[in-house]
Design an enzyme around this catalytic site. Structure first.
Site, PDB file in Angstrom:
ATOM      1  N   HIS A  51      -9.028   2.481  -9.444  1.00 42.78           N
ATOM      2  CA  HIS A  51      -8.416   3.903  -9.158  1.00 42.78           C
ATOM      3  C   HIS A  51      -7.614   4.494 -10.407  1.00 42.78           C
ATOM      4  O   HIS A  51      -7.787   5.401 -10.917  1.00 42.78           O
ATOM      5  CB  HIS A  51      -7.834   3.969  -7.888  1.00 42.78           C
TER       6      HIS A  51
ATOM      7  N   LYS B 201       2.294  -1.787  -2.142  1.00 44.17           N
ATOM      8  CA  LYS B 201       2.350  -1.504  -0.765  1.00 44.17           C
ATOM      9  C   LYS B 201       3.611  -1.441  -0.160  1.00 44.17           C
ATOM     10  O   LYS B 201       4.645  -2.233  -0.642  1.00 44.17           O
ATOM     11  CB  LYS B 201       1.338  -2.562  -0.101  1.00 44.17           C
TER      12      LYS B 201
ATOM     13  N   GLN C  91      -1.682  12.979  -4.763  1.00 41.15           N
ATOM     14  CA  GLN C  91      -1.558  13.117  -3.363  1.00 41.15           C
ATOM     15  C   GLN C  91      -0.068  12.574  -2.778  1.00 41.15           C
ATOM     16  O   GLN C  91       0.308  11.830  -3.814  1.00 41.15           O
ATOM     17  CB  GLN C  91      -2.564  12.132  -2.681  1.00 41.15           C
TER      18      GLN C  91
END
Ligand SMILES: *[C@@H]1O[C@H](CO)[C@@H](O)[C@H](O)[C@H]1NC(C)=O
Length: 505
Positions: A247, A341, A375
């Protein structure tokens, strides 16, 4: 036959792994979304295929709850859409199911009297069965010279350079590059699709899009949750494979590539490959890796508390890398990739910092910074230095702000998968990954991964679940060319709490 033939009426779409999570959460809802928005004809036939013994009705009950139905009209469309869906249960590794699939498609084609059969196969499957299914499809369900077939596969495309090449070697004799659509769903995101028009349709930007004006680039991915008991899979992957090699690298190439000679998919992908080839090998001594521990208040578990991961796992759940692009345009501009994360927020964005004044008037003011938020809540804002209004003569940072929510409130922004399936139906490869891109990116990442997973691997630095990352992060960013704004004078103009939240880095 040209590969850019558009699949319109009477297309047959087969979703493999139909009973699985990806199909339920992404593929079917995306197909419904396309139908709802008028981009999928009601003559389309959708066949779910998986090993589970399900009836048509059971499949429909399973997929329906994830459909987005914002209006009364769209609620009514659900049943109409589900009429197009059927299910076939069959094994992945023996011919029976495929033969049944082929005869079912043949019946559809005969009933709708198609001149040319158009078949789209969507493999929502784990990589362990990719090639088995691809081979059987080719042998038993490909329409041959009676039509066209396209096949969509999803990451992971390999685990390192050798396995990526092995996968490619198995697929290549079966499916041509023309028929193969490798999804990286980031390429379907609205802001990522906007990068090419934004860069190349605004001529003034081209003039400053280089190392004369740009000082540093940062591409970051932040996720607010950990593995949550499902770390078994992640443990052998790590954050670098999970989001950076694919990505973030896709985003990077679109931000940094040269202007393609045309809109043609190969022209675009040629430029991406050229850019990838200019990236210097990673400096393994300049990486910051981390692994999350229990949250400060103890309410969230640490990575090693996840019972599905190895007890002494050194799995990297946070990483910061800096790379250099060795071409005339970008020489000397550090590019920081950052991903983690279990952080304080969920956000993906690109930050481009411009050169500051080095002397004379206004030499102590902040760098201009362009932020492109992918996002959540698509936005672009440019941090500008302006005079504080009124009697004051001081300078403050303010934003030229394009927030899609306020500027484009009436527009429908498709989900990434909707946008990509539509591209595939149109025969447009621009937003899919080509084989040589994979080769080069794996070639860059594999030595680094070997080091991080080898005997001399550094121990990942701990960081608390819900924090910004390891303690060394701020220093790392500073050392690699990212300059923090002077907070005393920095003010985000919109004062609603969620937007304020978004402006933090
Ligand atoms: C699919 O079925 C049709 C009709 O039975 C048959 O002619 C064709 O050869 C089959 N295709 C393959 C690839 O087996």
């Amino acid at each position: 036959m040209s590969s850019t033939v558009e699949f319109k009426e009477n297309t047959v779409i087969v979703v493999f792994g139909a009973s699985g999570d990806l199909a339920k959460k992404k593929t079917f809802p995306a197909l419904f979304g396309l139908f709802r928005e008028g981009f999928l004809s009601s003559s389309t036939r959708i066949i779910g295929y998986a090993r589970s013994k399900l009836t048509d009705e059971e499949l429909k009950t399973r997929i329906k709850p994830n459909f987005k139905t914002p209006t009364e009209k769209s609620k009514a469309q659900v049943d109409e859409f589900l009429k197009m869906v059927t299910y076939i249960s069959g094994p992945y590794d023996t011919p029976e199911g495929y033969q049944k699939l082929n005869s079912t498609i043949e019946e559809y084609d005969a009933a709708s009297k198609v001149k040319e059969s158009h078949r789209l196969f969507y493999l929502a499957l784990p990589p362990s069965v990719f090639t088995t299914v691809a081979a059987n499809l080719k042998q038993y369900v490909h329409p041959g010279d009676k039509g066209l077939a396209r096949i969509i596969i999803e990451k992971p495309f390999g685990h390192d350079l050798a396995s990526a090449q092995a996968l490619q070697k198995e697929l290549a004799p079966l499916w041509s590059e023309d028929e193969l659509y490798r999804i990286d769903h980031y390429l379907g995101k609205e802001m990522v699709k906007n990068l090419v028009p934004f860069r190349f349709a605004n001529n003034f930007l081209s003039a400053c899009w280089n190392n004369n004006f740009i000082k540093s680039i940062q591409i970051s991915f932040k996720e607010p949750f950990g593995t949550e008991g499902r770390g078994g899979y992640f443990d052998s992957i790590g954050i670098i494979r999970d989001v950076m090699q694919n990505h973030l690298f896709q985003v990077l190439t679109l931000v940094m590539m040269e202007r393609p000679v045309s809109f043609d998919a190969e022209a675009v992908r040629d430029e991406k490959v050229r850019l990838l080839k200019s990236i210097k090998p990673f400096d393994k001594d300049n990486v910051l890796v981390g692994q999350y521990t229990r949250s400060e208040d103890g309410s969230k578990p640490g990575y090693l508390d996840d019972e599905t991961v190895k007890p002494d796992s050194k799995c990297v759940t946070f990483a910061c890398l800096t790379l250099q692009v060795d071409n005339e345009r970008w020489q000397g501009v550090p590019v920081i990739l950052r991903a983690g994360k279990a952080l304080n927020e969920g956000k993906v964005e690109i930050r481009i910092q411009f050169r500051e004044n080095s002397n004379g008037m206004f030499k102590d003011i902040n760098r201009n910074e362009l932020v492109i938020r992918i996002q959540p809540d698509e936005a672009m804002y440019m941090k500008m230095n302006t005079k504080v209004p009124g009697i004051s003569n001081s300078i403050a940072v303010t934003e030229l702000d394009l927030s899609y929510k306020s500027r484009y409130s009436d527009f429908y922004i498709p989900e990434a998968y909707e946008s990509l399936i539509r591209d595939c139906l149109r025969g447009d490869h621009s937003n899919f990954v080509r084989d040589d891109e994979l080769d080069i990116s794996w070639g860059l990442f594999t030595p680094l991964l070997n080091y991080l997973e080898g005997p001399d691997a550094p121990t990942p630095q701990p960081y608390a679940y819900g924090s910004r990352g390891p303690a060394g992060l701020t220093d790392y960013l500073k050392r690699n060319g990212y300059v923090f704004q002077n907070r005393n004078i920095y003010q985000w103009p919109v004062t609603t709490p969620d937007v304020l939240e978004q402006s933090k880095i």
